[in-house]
Design a protein around this motif. Structure first.
Motif, PDB file in Angstrom:
ATOM      1  N   GLU A  69     -11.642  -1.838  -1.433  1.00 10.44           N
ATOM      2  CA  GLU A  69     -11.670  -0.955  -0.261  1.00 10.44           C
ATOM      3  C   GLU A  69     -10.686  -1.442   0.800  1.00 10.44           C
ATOM      4  O   GLU A  69      -9.945  -0.644   1.390  1.00 10.44           O
ATOM      5  CB  GLU A  69     -13.082  -0.908   0.319  1.00 10.44           C
ATOM      6  CG  GLU A  69     -13.220  -0.013   1.532  1.00 10.44           C
ATOM      7  CD  GLU A  69     -14.627  -0.043   2.107  1.00 10.44           C
ATOM      8  OE1 GLU A  69     -14.744   0.267   3.303  1.00 10.44           O
ATOM      9  OE2 GLU A  69     -15.584  -0.364   1.385  1.00 10.44           O
ATOM     10  N   LEU A  70     -10.659  -2.742   1.039  1.00 11.54           N
ATOM     11  CA  LEU A  70      -9.745  -3.301   2.025  1.00 11.54           C
ATOM     12  C   LEU A  70      -8.307  -2.990   1.649  1.00 11.54           C
ATOM     13  O   LEU A  70      -7.535  -2.468   2.460  1.00 11.54           O
ATOM     14  CB  LEU A  70      -9.939  -4.819   2.142  1.00 11.54           C
ATOM     15  CG  LEU A  70      -8.941  -5.522   3.059  1.00 11.54           C
ATOM     16  CD1 LEU A  70      -9.290  -5.273   4.523  1.00 11.54           C
ATOM     17  CD2 LEU A  70      -8.901  -7.002   2.754  1.00 11.54           C
ATOM     18  N   VAL A  71      -7.941  -3.293   0.423  1.00 12.27           N
ATOM     19  CA  VAL A  71      -6.556  -3.126  -0.008  1.00 12.27           C
ATOM     20  C   VAL A  71      -6.145  -1.658   0.020  1.00 12.27           C
ATOM     21  O   VAL A  71      -5.066  -1.311   0.498  1.00 12.27           O
ATOM     22  CB  VAL A  71      -6.341  -3.729  -1.416  1.00 12.27           C
ATOM     23  CG1 VAL A  71      -4.987  -3.330  -1.993  1.00 12.27           C
ATOM     24  CG2 VAL A  71      -6.460  -5.243  -1.359  1.00 12.27           C
ATOM     25  N   ALA A 125       4.276   2.563   1.398  1.00  9.76           N
ATOM     26  CA  ALA A 125       4.416   3.189   0.076  1.00  9.76           C
ATOM     27  C   ALA A 125       4.893   2.158  -0.948  1.00  9.76           C
ATOM     28  O   ALA A 125       4.417   2.146  -2.095  1.00  9.76           O
ATOM     29  CB  ALA A 125       5.378   4.366   0.156  1.00  9.76           C
ATOM     30  N   ASP A 126       5.808   1.278  -0.536  1.00 10.73           N
ATOM     31  CA  ASP A 126       6.303   0.242  -1.446  1.00 10.73           C
ATOM     32  C   ASP A 126       5.196  -0.746  -1.812  1.00 10.73           C
ATOM     33  O   ASP A 126       5.047  -1.117  -2.981  1.00 10.73           O
ATOM     34  CB  ASP A 126       7.479  -0.512  -0.808  1.00 10.73           C
ATOM     35  CG  ASP A 126       8.040  -1.575  -1.740  1.00 10.73           C
ATOM     36  OD1 ASP A 126       8.441  -1.211  -2.872  1.00 10.73           O
ATOM     37  OD2 ASP A 126       8.036  -2.760  -1.352  1.00 10.73           O
ATOM     38  N   GLN A 127       4.405  -1.169  -0.836  1.00  9.88           N
ATOM     39  CA  GLN A 127       3.284  -2.078  -1.119  1.00  9.88           C
ATOM     40  C   GLN A 127       2.292  -1.414  -2.066  1.00  9.88           C
ATOM     41  O   GLN A 127       1.817  -2.053  -3.016  1.00  9.88           O
ATOM     42  CB  GLN A 127       2.566  -2.470   0.178  1.00  9.88           C
ATOM     43  CG  GLN A 127       3.302  -3.443   1.051  1.00  9.88           C
ATOM     44  CD  GLN A 127       2.559  -3.686   2.349  1.00  9.88           C
ATOM     45  OE1 GLN A 127       2.122  -2.744   3.016  1.00  9.88           O
ATOM     46  NE2 GLN A 127       2.412  -4.954   2.715  1.00  9.88           N
ATOM     47  N   MET A 145      -1.440 -10.031  -5.643  1.00  8.33           N
ATOM     48  CA  MET A 145      -1.594  -8.946  -4.662  1.00  8.33           C
ATOM     49  C   MET A 145      -1.317  -9.477  -3.257  1.00  8.33           C
ATOM     50  O   MET A 145      -0.699  -8.799  -2.446  1.00  8.33           O
ATOM     51  CB  MET A 145      -2.995  -8.334  -4.732  1.00  8.33           C
ATOM     52  CG  MET A 145      -3.213  -7.438  -5.920  1.00  8.33           C
ATOM     53  SD  MET A 145      -4.676  -6.395  -5.788  1.00  8.33           S
ATOM     54  CE  MET A 145      -5.972  -7.551  -5.423  1.00  8.33           C
ATOM     55  N   ARG A 146      -1.782 -10.674  -2.971  1.00 10.06           N
ATOM     56  CA  ARG A 146      -1.594 -11.259  -1.640  1.00 10.06           C
ATOM     57  C   ARG A 146      -0.115 -11.378  -1.301  1.00 10.06           C
ATOM     58  O   ARG A 146       0.285 -11.216  -0.144  1.00 10.06           O
ATOM     59  CB  ARG A 146      -2.268 -12.632  -1.581  1.00 10.06           C
ATOM     60  CG  ARG A 146      -2.256 -13.234  -0.196  1.00 10.06           C
ATOM     61  CD  ARG A 146      -2.843 -14.641  -0.207  1.00 10.06           C
ATOM     62  NE  ARG A 146      -3.013 -15.139   1.137  1.00 10.06           N
ATOM     63  CZ  ARG A 146      -2.015 -15.567   1.908  1.00 10.06           C
ATOM     64  NH1 ARG A 146      -0.770 -15.563   1.456  1.00 10.06           N
ATOM     65  NH2 ARG A 146      -2.265 -16.009   3.126  1.00 10.06           N
ATOM     66  N   GLU A 195      -0.163 -10.458   8.574  1.00 13.20           N
ATOM     67  CA  GLU A 195      -1.363  -9.909   9.221  1.00 13.20           C
ATOM     68  C   GLU A 195      -2.330  -9.344   8.180  1.00 13.20           C
ATOM     69  O   GLU A 195      -3.548  -9.534   8.268  1.00 13.20           O
ATOM     70  CB  GLU A 195      -0.979  -8.822  10.237  1.00 13.20           C
ATOM     71  CG  GLU A 195      -0.173  -9.314  11.416  1.00 13.20           C
ATOM     72  CD  GLU A 195       1.322  -9.520  11.097  1.00 13.20           C
ATOM     73  OE1 GLU A 195       1.839  -8.943  10.119  1.00 13.20           O
ATOM     74  OE2 GLU A 195       1.960 -10.291  11.837  1.00 13.20           O
ATOM     75  N   GLN A 196      -1.798  -8.625   7.210  1.00 16.08           N
ATOM     76  CA  GLN A 196      -2.633  -8.077   6.136  1.00 16.08           C
ATOM     77  C   GLN A 196      -3.239  -9.207   5.312  1.00 16.08           C
ATOM     78  O   GLN A 196      -4.410  -9.148   4.933  1.00 16.08           O
ATOM     79  CB  GLN A 196      -1.801  -7.158   5.234  1.00 16.08           C
ATOM     80  CG  GLN A 196      -1.372  -5.869   5.885  1.00 16.08           C
ATOM     81  CD  GLN A 196      -0.338  -5.132   5.043  1.00 16.08           C
ATOM     82  OE1 GLN A 196       0.486  -5.747   4.338  1.00 16.08           O
ATOM     83  NE2 GLN A 196      -0.371  -3.804   5.106  1.00 16.08           N
ATOM     84  N   ALA A 197      -2.434 -10.230   5.044  1.00 17.37           N
ATOM     85  CA  ALA A 197      -2.911 -11.358   4.235  1.00 17.37           C
ATOM     86  C   ALA A 197      -4.068 -12.073   4.921  1.00 17.37           C
ATOM     87  O   ALA A 197      -4.978 -12.557   4.245  1.00 17.37           O
ATOM     88  CB  ALA A 197      -1.759 -12.332   3.971  1.00 17.37           C
TER      89      ALA A 197
END
Length: 146
Positions: free
Chosen positions: A41-43, A51-53, A121-122, A128-130
């Protein structure tokens, strides 16, 4: 019932119970190793991936799913070997140990694969997302099941 027959029956039942316990433990471990809903859910919903991520993570997930399915198939095959060895030997013979070892090896490989997938994935994330990702991973690994 003769003593030899009683011993044989006890041995067979003990092996069957051990096999069921190993299977149950593996099922529990597999359930715990699968990516938990909060991380997914977070990801996919909360990190606001570019879009690239998103494309890169979807590729990683496809690769991981293929590997996960192959390792689970190996675990099922090891369980089939275990069942065959128990049926054929009715004792804890080298064939039984080999099947148990095969299963444990596949289960360990699945755990490693899952960890590598999470770390891959990390690498796609911004710092910030990490940070959010790391907190969710840590929580998932230390939380008691409900």
């Amino acid at each position: 019932m003769s003593l030899a027959r009683s011993i044989a029956l006890t041995l067979i039942l003990s092996i069957a119970v051990a096999a069921i316990g190993a299977w149950g433990g593996a099922e529990y471990a597999l359930h715990r190793m699968r990516p938990q809903t909060p991380l997914h859910e977070l990801v996919h919903q909360k990190l606001r991936l570019t879009a690239d991520q998103q494309r890169r993570i979807e590729g990683l997930e496809r690769q991981h799913e293929q590997r996960r399915q192959a390792l689970q198939a190996e675990m099922r095959a090891a369980n089939a070997d275990l069942a065959h060895a128990i049926q054929a030997q009715h004792a804890y013979m080298p064939e039984v140990q080999a099947a148990v070892d095969r299963f444990h090896h596949a289960m360990g490989d699945l755990q490693k694969e899952t960890i590598l997938h999470v770390l891959a994935m990390r690498q796609v994330l911004t710092p910030e997302q990490a940070e959010q990702f790391d907190a969710t991973v840590a929580r998932s690994l230390t939380e008691e099941p409900r």
